[in-house]
Write a protein that holds these residues in place. Structure first.
Motif, PDB file in Angstrom:
ATOM      1  N   SER A 149      21.364   6.407   5.920  1.00  0.00           N
ATOM      2  CA  SER A 149      21.216   5.972   7.312  1.00  0.00           C
ATOM      3  C   SER A 149      20.586   4.584   7.353  1.00  0.00           C
ATOM      4  O   SER A 149      19.975   4.124   6.393  1.00  0.00           O
ATOM      5  N   ALA A 150      20.731   3.936   8.483  1.00  0.00           N
ATOM      6  CA  ALA A 150      20.242   2.554   8.618  1.00  0.00           C
ATOM      7  C   ALA A 150      18.741   2.558   8.867  1.00  0.00           C
ATOM      8  O   ALA A 150      18.264   2.290   9.976  1.00  0.00           O
ATOM      9  N   THR A 151      17.986   2.890   7.841  1.00  0.00           N
ATOM     10  CA  THR A 151      16.533   2.905   7.953  1.00  0.00           C
ATOM     11  C   THR A 151      15.986   1.494   7.752  1.00  0.00           C
ATOM     12  O   THR A 151      16.340   0.820   6.786  1.00  0.00           O
ATOM     13  N   ARG A 152      15.121   1.086   8.657  1.00  0.00           N
ATOM     14  CA  ARG A 152      14.542  -0.255   8.563  1.00  0.00           C
ATOM     15  C   ARG A 152      13.033  -0.143   8.741  1.00  0.00           C
ATOM     16  O   ARG A 152      12.555   0.449   9.703  1.00  0.00           O
ATOM     17  N   LEU A 153      12.297  -0.706   7.799  1.00  0.00           N
ATOM     18  CA  LEU A 153      10.839  -0.685   7.845  1.00  0.00           C
ATOM     19  C   LEU A 153      10.364  -1.907   8.625  1.00  0.00           C
ATOM     20  O   LEU A 153      10.665  -3.039   8.255  1.00  0.00           O
ATOM     21  N   VAL A 154       9.623  -1.653   9.699  1.00  0.00           N
ATOM     22  CA  VAL A 154       9.291  -2.741  10.624  1.00  0.00           C
ATOM     23  C   VAL A 154       7.981  -3.434  10.279  1.00  0.00           C
ATOM     24  O   VAL A 154       7.718  -4.529  10.768  1.00  0.00           O
ATOM     25  N   ASP A 155       7.124  -2.813   9.481  1.00  0.00           N
ATOM     26  CA  ASP A 155       5.858  -3.456   9.132  1.00  0.00           C
ATOM     27  C   ASP A 155       5.847  -3.764   7.637  1.00  0.00           C
ATOM     28  O   ASP A 155       6.839  -3.579   6.946  1.00  0.00           O
ATOM     29  N   THR A 156       4.729  -4.233   7.153  1.00  0.00           N
ATOM     30  CA  THR A 156       4.621  -4.632   5.754  1.00  0.00           C
ATOM     31  C   THR A 156       3.216  -4.344   5.258  1.00  0.00           C
ATOM     32  O   THR A 156       2.314  -4.039   6.044  1.00  0.00           O
ATOM     33  N   LEU A 157       3.055  -4.434   3.943  1.00  0.00           N
ATOM     34  CA  LEU A 157       1.746  -4.186   3.352  1.00  0.00           C
ATOM     35  C   LEU A 157       0.828  -5.371   3.614  1.00  0.00           C
ATOM     36  O   LEU A 157       1.261  -6.526   3.589  1.00  0.00           O
ATOM     37  N   GLY A 158      -0.422  -5.065   3.850  1.00  0.00           N
ATOM     38  CA  GLY A 158      -1.399  -6.111   4.098  1.00  0.00           C
ATOM     39  C   GLY A 158      -2.804  -5.575   3.943  1.00  0.00           C
ATOM     40  O   GLY A 158      -3.019  -4.396   3.623  1.00  0.00           O
ATOM     41  N   VAL A 159      -3.763  -6.450   4.169  1.00  0.00           N
ATOM     42  CA  VAL A 159      -5.179  -6.094   4.051  1.00  0.00           C
ATOM     43  C   VAL A 159      -5.740  -5.902   5.448  1.00  0.00           C
ATOM     44  O   VAL A 159      -5.575  -6.755   6.321  1.00  0.00           O
ATOM     45  N   ARG A 160      -6.394  -4.767   5.661  1.00  0.00           N
ATOM     46  CA  ARG A 160      -6.988  -4.470   6.956  1.00  0.00           C
ATOM     47  C   ARG A 160      -8.429  -4.980   6.996  1.00  0.00           C
ATOM     48  O   ARG A 160      -9.133  -4.962   5.989  1.00  0.00           O
ATOM     49  N   ALA A 161      -8.808  -5.419   8.177  1.00  0.00           N
ATOM     50  CA  ALA A 161     -10.173  -5.926   8.357  1.00  0.00           C
ATOM     51  C   ALA A 161     -11.118  -4.764   8.632  1.00  0.00           C
ATOM     52  O   ALA A 161     -11.607  -4.560   9.743  1.00  0.00           O
ATOM     53  N   GLU A 162     -11.355  -3.940   7.626  1.00  0.00           N
ATOM     54  CA  GLU A 162     -12.271  -2.820   7.751  1.00  0.00           C
ATOM     55  C   GLU A 162     -13.097  -2.714   6.474  1.00  0.00           C
ATOM     56  O   GLU A 162     -12.603  -2.951   5.377  1.00  0.00           O
ATOM     57  N   ALA A 163     -14.360  -2.368   6.670  1.00  0.00           N
ATOM     58  CA  ALA A 163     -15.279  -2.280   5.541  1.00  0.00           C
ATOM     59  C   ALA A 163     -15.143  -0.930   4.847  1.00  0.00           C
ATOM     60  O   ALA A 163     -14.804   0.079   5.474  1.00  0.00           O
ATOM     61  N   VAL A 164     -15.402  -0.916   3.575  1.00  0.00           N
ATOM     62  CA  VAL A 164     -15.415   0.341   2.820  1.00  0.00           C
ATOM     63  C   VAL A 164     -16.633   1.143   3.255  1.00  0.00           C
ATOM     64  O   VAL A 164     -17.762   0.647   3.206  1.00  0.00           O
ATOM     65  N   PRO A 165     -16.457   2.388   3.711  1.00  0.00           N
ATOM     66  CA  PRO A 165     -17.598   3.165   4.212  1.00  0.00           C
ATOM     67  C   PRO A 165     -18.548   3.556   3.095  1.00  0.00           C
ATOM     68  O   PRO A 165     -18.147   3.664   1.928  1.00  0.00           O
ATOM     69  N   PRO A 166     -19.820   3.786   3.418  1.00  0.00           N
ATOM     70  CA  PRO A 166     -20.774   4.271   2.405  1.00  0.00           C
ATOM     71  C   PRO A 166     -20.360   5.643   1.884  1.00  0.00           C
ATOM     72  O   PRO A 166     -19.702   6.418   2.590  1.00  0.00           O
ATOM     73  N   VAL A 167     -20.734   5.924   0.662  1.00  0.00           N
ATOM     74  CA  VAL A 167     -20.308   7.164   0.039  1.00  0.00           C
ATOM     75  C   VAL A 167     -20.874   8.377   0.772  1.00  0.00           C
ATOM     76  O   VAL A 167     -20.208   9.425   0.874  1.00  0.00           O
ATOM     77  N   GLU A 168     -22.107   8.276   1.317  1.00  0.00           N
ATOM     78  CA  GLU A 168     -22.697   9.416   2.022  1.00  0.00           C
ATOM     79  C   GLU A 168     -21.891   9.757   3.275  1.00  0.00           C
ATOM     80  O   GLU A 168     -21.635  10.935   3.562  1.00  0.00           O
ATOM     81  N   VAL A 169     -21.488   8.738   4.010  1.00  0.00           N
ATOM     82  CA  VAL A 169     -20.687   8.961   5.217  1.00  0.00           C
ATOM     83  C   VAL A 169     -19.323   9.548   4.853  1.00  0.00           C
ATOM     84  O   VAL A 169     -18.829  10.477   5.511  1.00  0.00           O
ATOM     85  N   ALA A 170     -18.726   9.013   3.815  1.00  0.00           N
ATOM     86  CA  ALA A 170     -17.415   9.508   3.398  1.00  0.00           C
ATOM     87  C   ALA A 170     -17.485  10.960   2.930  1.00  0.00           C
ATOM     88  O   ALA A 170     -16.598  11.770   3.235  1.00  0.00           O
TER      89      ALA A 170
END
Length: 357
Positions: A149-170
């Motif tokens: 089927s005509a599948t088309r991916l509209v976005d792409t890989l990139g870096v998000r502006a989010e911080a890595v959470p602390p291990v305790e919170v995770a």
């Protein structure tokens, strides 16, 4: 002398009959108290909750699998773009080598080198496009779309502006959201209820019983309404150790479930810590690859200027071109690893269904 009745009358027979009897009756019985059945019902409800959580866990695993297939397809698309960019650059440098030869600045070997490099990049484009087509088919299969089927991916890989959470919170989030942990906890409760239900088999069972009917010689002749009612108490006396054996089996299953919970919590913590390490490493790799790509681009510009000025052959240009292609490939790899690390973190914290690039 023959025996007789009182006063010397006729003897009383030991059997009187024959005579007809008719009895039609309705019986009923209602359990008033049965602790074993009540606890068995609660155990069954807990088992249903375990089954529901297992179904949710299956959906979470499917979401992780589909997201991974999507990331793979996105990486293949980036590899196609990188291969096409390298091929475009190789064609431009080949044309430059031809112009330089025609101008008498370069010789034939420079043109041959450039043409060989362009042929290599053309092959890379074909291979990248074939790989992208395969990963697209894998993605369609994963999400249940028709193949081709005509599948088309509209976005792409990139870096998000989010911080890595602390291990305790995770860790706190993971222990609250991971379905396998909740399944282990619910299984312990279900096993405990099952053990209590088996132990309750030793307790008495109280039933209300009764009946109502018509008794007569024949139907509708001398019929009289009769009834009985009362309370029935059943007390288990001896079962040959059957109940004790079932209790011990349930207790063993409960202890096994408790051990499984401890093992699951340990696995959750390991998954979270590993995912956080991968996330941090992925972010650093993206930054390093961006810097390497910038430097490789600058190196190619300087080498091209030297070749255009006639102070060097295109060997430096081809080496710089290979370095730029390698930097471009490393950049694609770093972006893919960064996105995969974020997906691993979502899976480790039980939020794969809410994962977004």
């Amino acid at each position: 002398m023959m025996g007789g009745g009182m006063g010397g009358g006729a003897p009383i027979p030991s059997f009187v009959g024959p005579f007809n009897t008719f009895d039609a009756r309705l019986n009923f019985s209602q359990t008033i108290l049965n602790l074993a059945a009540l606890r068995e019902y609660k155990s069954t409800k807990a088992a249903v909750q375990v089954a529901d959580l297992t179904a949710q866990l299956a959906r979470e695993q499917v979401a992780t699998f589909v997201a991974l297939a999507y990331l793979t397809a996105q990486r293949s698309n980036l590899e196609v773009q990188a291969a096409r960019a390298d091929f475009t650059l190789a064609e431009a440098l080949r044309e430059l080598a031809v112009k330089q030869r025609n101008a008498g600045v370069a010789n034939g070997i420079d043109v041959v080198r450039a043409e060989s490099r362009a042929a290599q990049e053309r092959l890379r484009v074909v291979q990248a496009e074939a790989n992208a087509e395969q990963t697209r088919l894998d993605l369609e299969r994963a999400v249940g779309l028709p193949q081709g089927s005509a599948t088309r991916l509209v976005d792409t890989l990139g870096v998000r502006a989010e911080a890595v959470p602390p291990v305790e919170v995770a860790l706190q989030q993971a222990l609250a959201s991971r379905l396998d942990t909740r399944i282990a906890e619910q299984t312990i409760e279900q096993r405990a209820l099952d053990r209590r239900a088996r132990a309750a088999a030793r307790y008495p069972v109280v039933n209300a019983v009764g009946d109502y009917g018509q008794s007569a010689n024949t139907p509708f002749k001398n019929d009289r309404a009769t009834r009985t009612y009362g309370v029935q108490l059943s007390v288990p006396v001896f079962d040959g150790g059957y109940t004790r054996g079932r209790i011990n089996a349930a207790l063993s299953q409960q202890r096994q479930a408790e051990w499984q919970l401890g093992n699951t919590r340990g696995q959750v913590e390991q998954d979270v810590r590993t995912a956080l390490v991968g996330w941090r490493l992925g972010a650093e790799q993206v930054r390093a690859s961006e810097e390497q790509f910038r430097l490789a681009t600058r190196e190619l510009e300087l080498a091209t200027q030297r070749f255009r000025a006639g102070v060097a052959d295109n060997t430096e240009v081809l080496e710089a071109q290979a370095g730029l292609a390698n930097a471009r490939a490393l950049r694609v790899q770093a972006l893919a690893q960064y996105s995969a690390a974020r997906l691993n973190f979502a899976a480790a914290t039980g939020t794969a269904q809410a994962f977004r690039l």
